[in-house]
Scaffold this motif. Structure first.
Motif, PDB file in Angstrom:
ATOM      1  N   LEU A  16       0.852  -1.185   0.000  1.00  0.00           N
ATOM      2  CA  LEU A  16       0.000   0.000   0.000  1.00  0.00           C
ATOM      3  C   LEU A  16       0.893   1.242   0.000  1.00  0.00           C
ATOM      4  O   LEU A  16       1.593   1.507   0.976  1.00  0.00           O
ATOM      5  CB  LEU A  16      -0.907  -0.003   1.231  1.00  0.00           C
ATOM      6  CG  LEU A  16      -1.854   1.186   1.390  1.00  0.00           C
ATOM      7  CD1 LEU A  16      -2.851   1.243   0.235  1.00  0.00           C
ATOM      8  CD2 LEU A  16      -2.604   1.096   2.719  1.00  0.00           C
ATOM      9  N   VAL A  17       0.884   1.984  -1.117  1.00  0.00           N
ATOM     10  CA  VAL A  17       1.782   3.135  -1.243  1.00  0.00           C
ATOM     11  C   VAL A  17       1.046   4.468  -1.288  1.00  0.00           C
ATOM     12  O   VAL A  17       1.669   5.531  -1.185  1.00  0.00           O
ATOM     13  CB  VAL A  17       2.679   3.005  -2.494  1.00  0.00           C
ATOM     14  CG1 VAL A  17       3.670   1.862  -2.327  1.00  0.00           C
ATOM     15  CG2 VAL A  17       1.858   2.837  -3.764  1.00  0.00           C
ATOM     16  N   SER A  18      -0.249   4.451  -1.443  1.00  0.00           N
ATOM     17  CA  SER A  18      -1.006   5.696  -1.470  1.00  0.00           C
ATOM     18  C   SER A  18      -2.460   5.409  -1.127  1.00  0.00           C
ATOM     19  O   SER A  18      -2.950   4.296  -1.316  1.00  0.00           O
ATOM     20  CB  SER A  18      -0.909   6.349  -2.856  1.00  0.00           C
ATOM     21  OG  SER A  18      -1.563   7.598  -2.883  1.00  0.00           O
ATOM     22  N   GLY A  19      -3.156   6.432  -0.629  1.00  0.00           N
ATOM     23  CA  GLY A  19      -4.565   6.272  -0.307  1.00  0.00           C
ATOM     24  C   GLY A  19      -4.798   5.711   1.082  1.00  0.00           C
ATOM     25  O   GLY A  19      -3.868   5.489   1.861  1.00  0.00           O
ATOM     26  N   ASP A  20      -6.064   5.486   1.375  1.00  0.00           N
ATOM     27  CA  ASP A  20      -6.478   5.053   2.704  1.00  0.00           C
ATOM     28  C   ASP A  20      -7.805   4.316   2.564  1.00  0.00           C
ATOM     29  O   ASP A  20      -8.795   4.915   2.128  1.00  0.00           O
ATOM     30  CB  ASP A  20      -6.645   6.292   3.594  1.00  0.00           C
ATOM     31  CG  ASP A  20      -6.956   5.971   5.044  1.00  0.00           C
ATOM     32  OD1 ASP A  20      -7.621   4.945   5.307  1.00  0.00           O
ATOM     33  OD2 ASP A  20      -6.548   6.757   5.922  1.00  0.00           O
ATOM     34  N   PRO A  21      -7.857   3.031   2.884  1.00  0.00           N
ATOM     35  CA  PRO A  21      -9.102   2.273   2.683  1.00  0.00           C
ATOM     36  C   PRO A  21     -10.254   2.726   3.568  1.00  0.00           C
ATOM     37  O   PRO A  21     -11.402   2.348   3.327  1.00  0.00           O
ATOM     38  CB  PRO A  21      -8.696   0.836   3.015  1.00  0.00           C
ATOM     39  CG  PRO A  21      -7.539   0.975   3.946  1.00  0.00           C
ATOM     40  CD  PRO A  21      -6.801   2.189   3.472  1.00  0.00           C
ATOM     41  N   PHE A  22      -9.964   3.529   4.589  1.00  0.00           N
ATOM     42  CA  PHE A  22     -11.006   3.988   5.503  1.00  0.00           C
ATOM     43  C   PHE A  22     -11.491   5.404   5.217  1.00  0.00           C
ATOM     44  O   PHE A  22     -12.552   5.803   5.697  1.00  0.00           O
ATOM     45  CB  PHE A  22     -10.505   3.942   6.954  1.00  0.00           C
ATOM     46  CG  PHE A  22     -10.384   2.561   7.519  1.00  0.00           C
ATOM     47  CD1 PHE A  22     -11.509   1.802   7.807  1.00  0.00           C
ATOM     48  CD2 PHE A  22      -9.144   2.002   7.764  1.00  0.00           C
ATOM     49  CE1 PHE A  22     -11.410   0.532   8.337  1.00  0.00           C
ATOM     50  CE2 PHE A  22      -9.032   0.722   8.295  1.00  0.00           C
ATOM     51  CZ  PHE A  22     -10.164  -0.014   8.579  1.00  0.00           C
ATOM     52  N   TYR A  23     -10.707   6.178   4.474  1.00  0.00           N
ATOM     53  CA  TYR A  23     -11.026   7.597   4.338  1.00  0.00           C
ATOM     54  C   TYR A  23     -12.028   7.841   3.211  1.00  0.00           C
ATOM     55  O   TYR A  23     -11.756   7.513   2.054  1.00  0.00           O
ATOM     56  CB  TYR A  23      -9.768   8.415   4.081  1.00  0.00           C
ATOM     57  CG  TYR A  23     -10.024   9.907   4.225  1.00  0.00           C
ATOM     58  CD1 TYR A  23      -9.939  10.506   5.474  1.00  0.00           C
ATOM     59  CD2 TYR A  23     -10.389  10.683   3.125  1.00  0.00           C
ATOM     60  CE1 TYR A  23     -10.197  11.865   5.628  1.00  0.00           C
ATOM     61  CE2 TYR A  23     -10.649  12.038   3.271  1.00  0.00           C
ATOM     62  CZ  TYR A  23     -10.554  12.619   4.525  1.00  0.00           C
ATOM     63  OH  TYR A  23     -10.822  13.959   4.677  1.00  0.00           O
ATOM     64  N   PRO A  24     -13.183   8.466   3.508  1.00  0.00           N
ATOM     65  CA  PRO A  24     -14.196   8.720   2.483  1.00  0.00           C
ATOM     66  C   PRO A  24     -13.936  10.041   1.752  1.00  0.00           C
ATOM     67  O   PRO A  24     -14.109  11.118   2.310  1.00  0.00           O
ATOM     68  CB  PRO A  24     -15.500   8.795   3.299  1.00  0.00           C
ATOM     69  CG  PRO A  24     -15.061   9.342   4.622  1.00  0.00           C
ATOM     70  CD  PRO A  24     -13.657   8.839   4.862  1.00  0.00           C
ATOM     71  N   ASN A  25     -13.504   9.949   0.498  1.00  0.00           N
ATOM     72  CA  ASN A  25     -13.301  11.160  -0.303  1.00  0.00           C
ATOM     73  C   ASN A  25     -14.643  11.628  -0.853  1.00  0.00           C
ATOM     74  O   ASN A  25     -15.406  10.833  -1.408  1.00  0.00           O
ATOM     75  CB  ASN A  25     -12.338  10.871  -1.455  1.00  0.00           C
ATOM     76  CG  ASN A  25     -10.955  10.496  -0.967  1.00  0.00           C
ATOM     77  OD1 ASN A  25     -10.232  11.329  -0.448  1.00  0.00           O
ATOM     78  ND2 ASN A  25     -10.589   9.224  -1.122  1.00  0.00           N
ATOM     79  N   THR A  26     -14.919  12.910  -0.718  1.00  0.00           N
ATOM     80  CA  THR A  26     -16.194  13.454  -1.189  1.00  0.00           C
ATOM     81  C   THR A  26     -16.016  14.371  -2.394  1.00  0.00           C
ATOM     82  O   THR A  26     -16.982  14.938  -2.890  1.00  0.00           O
ATOM     83  CB  THR A  26     -16.897  14.232  -0.069  1.00  0.00           C
ATOM     84  OG1 THR A  26     -16.016  15.270   0.407  1.00  0.00           O
ATOM     85  CG2 THR A  26     -17.257  13.307   1.085  1.00  0.00           C
ATOM     86  N   THR A  27     -14.773  14.525  -2.870  1.00  0.00           N
ATOM     87  CA  THR A  27     -14.505  15.330  -4.061  1.00  0.00           C
ATOM     88  C   THR A  27     -13.711  14.507  -5.057  1.00  0.00           C
ATOM     89  O   THR A  27     -13.003  13.564  -4.689  1.00  0.00           O
ATOM     90  CB  THR A  27     -13.716  16.609  -3.718  1.00  0.00           C
ATOM     91  OG1 THR A  27     -12.483  16.237  -3.075  1.00  0.00           O
ATOM     92  CG2 THR A  27     -14.510  17.499  -2.786  1.00  0.00           C
ATOM     93  N   GLY A  28     -13.813  14.875  -6.344  1.00  0.00           N
ATOM     94  CA  GLY A  28     -13.087  14.193  -7.398  1.00  0.00           C
ATOM     95  C   GLY A  28     -11.715  14.792  -7.613  1.00  0.00           C
ATOM     96  O   GLY A  28     -11.269  15.670  -6.854  1.00  0.00           O
ATOM     97  N   HIS A  29     -11.029  14.326  -8.684  1.00  0.00           N
ATOM     98  CA  HIS A  29      -9.664  14.784  -8.942  1.00  0.00           C
ATOM     99  C   HIS A  29      -9.605  16.272  -9.267  1.00  0.00           C
ATOM    100  O   HIS A  29      -8.580  16.917  -9.108  1.00  0.00           O
ATOM    101  CB  HIS A  29      -9.059  13.983 -10.097  1.00  0.00           C
ATOM    102  CG  HIS A  29      -9.711  14.253 -11.425  1.00  0.00           C
ATOM    103  ND1 HIS A  29     -10.883  13.630 -11.807  1.00  0.00           N
ATOM    104  CD2 HIS A  29      -9.365  15.076 -12.444  1.00  0.00           C
ATOM    105  CE1 HIS A  29     -11.232  14.058 -13.011  1.00  0.00           C
ATOM    106  NE2 HIS A  29     -10.333  14.928 -13.420  1.00  0.00           N
ATOM    107  N   ASN A  30     -10.727  16.853  -9.704  1.00  0.00           N
ATOM    108  CA  ASN A  30     -10.773  18.277 -10.031  1.00  0.00           C
ATOM    109  C   ASN A  30     -11.242  19.134  -8.856  1.00  0.00           C
ATOM    110  O   ASN A  30     -11.441  20.334  -8.994  1.00  0.00           O
ATOM    111  CB  ASN A  30     -11.687  18.516 -11.235  1.00  0.00           C
ATOM    112  CG  ASN A  30     -13.089  17.963 -11.012  1.00  0.00           C
ATOM    113  OD1 ASN A  30     -13.388  17.431  -9.933  1.00  0.00           O
ATOM    114  ND2 ASN A  30     -13.946  18.068 -12.008  1.00  0.00           N
ATOM    115  N   GLY A  31     -11.417  18.504  -7.698  1.00  0.00           N
ATOM    116  CA  GLY A  31     -11.833  19.234  -6.509  1.00  0.00           C
ATOM    117  C   GLY A  31     -13.318  19.494  -6.411  1.00  0.00           C
ATOM    118  O   GLY A  31     -13.780  20.078  -5.440  1.00  0.00           O
ATOM    119  N   GLN A  32     -14.076  19.049  -7.402  1.00  0.00           N
ATOM    120  CA  GLN A  32     -15.520  19.248  -7.390  1.00  0.00           C
ATOM    121  C   GLN A  32     -16.207  18.152  -6.565  1.00  0.00           C
ATOM    122  O   GLN A  32     -15.757  17.001  -6.565  1.00  0.00           O
ATOM    123  CB  GLN A  32     -16.063  19.237  -8.815  1.00  0.00           C
ATOM    124  CG  GLN A  32     -15.559  20.383  -9.668  1.00  0.00           C
ATOM    125  CD  GLN A  32     -15.982  21.731  -9.114  1.00  0.00           C
ATOM    126  OE1 GLN A  32     -17.142  21.923  -8.750  1.00  0.00           O
ATOM    127  NE2 GLN A  32     -15.032  22.666  -9.042  1.00  0.00           N
TER     128      GLN A  32
END
Length: 233
Positions: A16-32
């Motif tokens: 595992l080199v990036s990210g987090d299986p527990f963290y809920p991202n609510t925005t996309g790659h463009n910040g929207q």
């Protein structure tokens, strides 16, 4: 035994080199904000190129290629060798990835899921989330870390249960979905720090003394006693 298919593929061992299986991202790659209040969970896993048997990367890559051949717009890419197709893959040896910790010498795949994945430790036990999730007065999701160390940090060795699917989107956004349903820690590695190593700064930077400064408590303050060792049942 699991029969590895596009719908359900159990990977070999990666890191595992990036990210987090527990963290809920609510925005996309463009910040929207993601549509309809969607949450996404993301991890990137590095599979060493020189350990093909342990990673089983070739089998997964073969499944990915089979799925890509059935993409709705495959004809647009077949003649160019799939140039511009979004594989969710990065070559860890590419110049653009030279500064990314532990990417060198690896195939790196990026996985997402719109639902919280199942997370297990090396004994097959469920791992608790290191986060608390609340909603503020505006309806915005607020994620805060619980006290203590992260329960599933970057740097550990993992395997995943994944699914491979076409996105069937027209060029230039054509590509694959790599969804992960489960991630399991199968071994420990050196934790990958995302920011500065503050402990190194504290231990290496000399302290400048000021007049009246003491290295021991003053004014009658007691030195905290060491905690007693727990009893043995």
């Amino acid at each position: 035994a699991i029969q590895n298919t596009a719908d359900q593929f159990l990977t070999g061992t990666g890191r595992l080199v990036s990210g987090d299986p527990f963290y809920p991202n609510t925005t996309g790659h463009n910040g929207q904000p993601l549509k309809d209040g969607r949450k996404e969970y993301f991890v990137a896993v590095a599979f060493p190129k020189d350990q093909p048997q342990a990673t089983n990367f070739a089998a997964l890559w073969g499944v990915m290629n089979q799925v890509a051949q059935s993409h709705k717009y495959v004809a647009s890419y077949a003649q160019t060798g799939f140039v511009g197709f979004h594989w969710k893959y990065e070559d860890g040896d590419a110049p653009a990835n030279a500064d990314k910790p532990d990417w060198k010498g690896c195939h790196v795949l990026k996985f997402k899921n719109g639902f919280p994945p199942n997370v297990f430790d090396e004994r097959g036990q469920a791992v608790p989330s290191p986060y608390d999730e609340t909603v503020d007065a505006t309806g915005k999701l607020v994620v805060t870390r619980k006290p203590g160390p992260h329960t599933f940090p970057k740097g550990h060795y993992v395997r995943l249960l994944v699914g491979v699917k076409n996105n069937d989107v027209a060029p230039p956004q054509s590509g694959l979905y790599l969804n992960f349903f489960m991630i399991q820690r199968v071994g420990y590695g050196t934790e990958i720090q995302s920011g500065p190593d503050y402990s190194a700064i504290v231990n290496q930077a000399p302290v400048q003394q000021l007049a009246g400064m003491s290295t021991m408590p003053v004014g009658g303050a007691a030195v905290p006693a060491a905690a007693a060792a727990p009893g043995v049942a």
